[in-house]
Structures are given as C-alpha cells and as structure tokens.
Scaffold this motif. Structure first.
Motif, PDB file in Angstrom:
ATOM      1  N   GLN A 136       0.817  -1.213   0.000  1.00 24.66           N
ATOM      2  CA  GLN A 136       0.000   0.000   0.000  1.00 24.66           C
ATOM      3  C   GLN A 136       0.851   1.264   0.000  1.00 24.66           C
ATOM      4  O   GLN A 136       0.312   2.376  -0.018  1.00 24.66           O
TER       5      GLN A 136
ATOM      6  N   GLU B 229      -3.693   8.232   5.856  1.00 18.45           N
ATOM      7  CA  GLU B 229      -3.899   7.755   4.492  1.00 18.45           C
ATOM      8  C   GLU B 229      -4.613   6.401   4.484  1.00 18.45           C
ATOM      9  O   GLU B 229      -5.489   6.163   3.644  1.00 18.45           O
TER      10      GLU B 229
ATOM     11  N   ARG C  36      -8.309   5.982   2.684  1.00 18.30           N
ATOM     12  CA  ARG C  36      -8.621   4.958   1.675  1.00 18.30           C
ATOM     13  C   ARG C  36      -9.727   4.031   2.161  1.00 18.30           C
ATOM     14  O   ARG C  36     -10.584   3.609   1.377  1.00 18.30           O
TER      15      ARG C  36
ATOM     16  N   SER D 144     -13.028   5.904   1.823  1.00 18.29           N
ATOM     17  CA  SER D 144     -13.421   6.135   0.429  1.00 18.29           C
ATOM     18  C   SER D 144     -13.725   4.845  -0.312  1.00 18.29           C
ATOM     19  O   SER D 144     -14.163   4.874  -1.463  1.00 18.29           O
TER      20      SER D 144
ATOM     21  N   THR E 177     -11.520   2.545  -1.260  1.00 15.40           N
ATOM     22  CA  THR E 177     -10.481   2.195  -2.219  1.00 15.40           C
ATOM     23  C   THR E 177      -9.423   1.263  -1.637  1.00 15.40           C
ATOM     24  O   THR E 177      -8.497   0.870  -2.349  1.00 15.40           O
ATOM     25  N   LEU E 178      -9.523   0.899  -0.376  1.00 13.86           N
ATOM     26  CA  LEU E 178      -8.539   0.030   0.254  1.00 13.86           C
ATOM     27  C   LEU E 178      -8.965  -1.427   0.207  1.00 13.86           C
ATOM     28  O   LEU E 178      -8.146  -2.318  -0.024  1.00 13.86           O
TER      29      LEU E 178
END
Length: 275
Positions: free
Chosen positions: A136, A165, A169, A172, A174-175
């Motif tokens: 990541q 961060e 993520r 949102s 996105t992770l």
C-alpha cells in the motif's frame, strides 16, 4: 472569509490549545472536507499501540478479498495464546473455543482485544501483514514479528500521515472490497459497547454512530484515530491524534489529560462537520 476556512482555523486553534494543555508530544494530521486542517509533526515514527489494530484488520480482510482466507476460518483459543490487557477473551474461565476470523475482527477493532491479535497471527503471520502494508506504499506502518515465531508479533510503529492515508482509503472504499470496508467501519462505529472515553465522550448517541474510532494506549502514549461522517453518511473528516511522552502514564481512564483533550476535539469536530 468563507465558512469552511473559518471552521478550519477554529479547529486548528482548538487542537493547539488542547495539545498544549495535555502536554507531551503530539503528532497529528486532520483533514476536513479534504482540506488539511491540522498538520503537526505527522511523519514522526511512533509506537502505534492499539491503533495498529485497524491496519491488522485491513490486512486480514485484504487476504479475504484475495481468496487466501475466509471469514469462517477458525483458530483455537488455547491458554498459551491468552494475553492480558484490553479485551474480554482473557476473562474466560476456561479455553478451547474455536473462533472464526469474523469473530476475531470484531474483538480486535471494537474491543481492542490483545488475545485476538495473537489468534489472528495464527491465520495471517506478521510478515504477511507487513507485505500488505508495504504494497500500500506505507514505509513505517509495520507490526513487529517475533524472531522465534513469526506468527507472534507486537503492534509495532506508524506515523500520523500514514495512518491518516490508511483511514482515508478505507473511508473512500479504495482500500478493501465493499464487504471488507463495511466490516471494519461497522466495528469502528459501534459504541454499545465500544470506546467512548475520548472523541465520542461528549456526543449524543446519534452523533456517536457517525464517528468511526480506534484508540490506543501504551505507557506514555495516548492515541485516537478515526473518521467522522456527515448527516448523509459520507466521510467528512479524517483525524489522527498520536501523542507520546505524556504525563500520568498509569492513568488509562477518561481522566487522562490527553483523553480529555480528545473529548474536546471530538465535540469540535462534529460541530465543524455540521457547520
């Protein structure tokens, strides 16, 4: 001056006052509606304490997303894997249960269970957790595997910027997959029972449910990190408050100066999000 910069300036001033009153060293990163509001020594590498349990949970769920683990996979709770401290698994009168990965994730995030850390190591060893974090792009967020047994690890280190961060993520989507994202955020947002001494202390129940939190405490460290959602359930603020070299290291309750500071900051955060 527009309303958002005014809110940002107010939050920054409150953080400065709260940190000064609590003492110690603060390493904070806070964004409001995508704008950096507080940026205080965010790249210092510090003891992560239990805020690292969010990163561990994300590593496990990423392995589930890849098909390497299943939430129904089980591990046996044996006496030698029991760890004192936070959580409830160590309070059992007898051991021998087989616990699913799904159960352990809730215990890890909502209950901050130290025994759950040891059991998760049986499913996903420390080096594989670190591989996920490195993939990541995180350089300093790492667990610390034990040389004698890589399935045992300490919680390791992080920075305010990297934890922010990871949370950004996560919030949102996105992770992790939508299912994995929901698993972590449900556990972080649950407040009955859940950690409410800090950011959520002075919030009514409806507002507490809008704050996903994870706290960590170890000797002179008191940390709290999380995401604040707006009234439409959209992430509006992401905060990381890491503090070390604090006074009163033996006070792990809501009376600790840093925890009192977190409570004041939590009330200010919700007010800023809601305008």
């Amino acid at each position: 001056m527009t309303a958002r910069p005014a809110r940002a300036d107010r939050l920054a001033a409150i953080h400065e006052r709260c940190a000064a009153a609590a003492g110690g060293r603060w390493h904070s990163y806070l964004t409001l509606f995508g704008e950096a509001v507080v940026d205080v020594d965010p790249d210092a590498v510090v003891v992560a304490a239990s805020v690292q349990k969010v990163a561990i949970a994300c590593a496990v769920l990423a392995a589930v997303d890849r098909g390497e683990l299943a939430l129904t996979d089980t591990v046996e709770l044996t006496a030698e894997l029991v760890a004192d401290g936070t959580g409830t698994l160590h309070l059992q009168a007898a051991f021998g249960d087989r616990l699913t990965a799904a159960h352990l994730l809730v215990a890890l995030v909502t209950g901050s269970d130290n025994t759950a850390v040891r059991l998760i190591g049986r499913l996903l060893p420390g080096p594989r957790i670190n591989d996920f974090l490195a993939a990541q792009g995180f350089r300093h967020t790492r667990v610390q595997p034990l040389p004698a047994d890589e399935r045992r690890f300490f919680l390791g280190t992080t920075t305010a910027r990297e934890t922010h961060e990871l949370l950004r993520r996560l919030g949102s989507g996105t992770l992790l997959s939508p299912a994995g994202t929901g698993t972590v955020l449900r556990a972080m947002r649950w407040a009955q029972p859940g950690y409410c001494d800090g950011v959520r202390r002075d919030l009514p129940s409806a507002q507490r449910r809008r704050v996903a939190v994870k706290h960590g405490a170890d000797e002179d460290c008191r940390h709290e990190v999380g995401i604040v959602f707006d009234a439409d359930d959209v992430p509006a603020a992401t905060f990381v408050f890491l503090a070390d070299r604090l006074p009163d290291p033996d006070d792990y309750g809501g009376t600790h100066p840093a925890v009192r500071a977190h409570a004041r900051l939590g009330r200010a955060l919700l007010d800023a999000v809601d305008g």
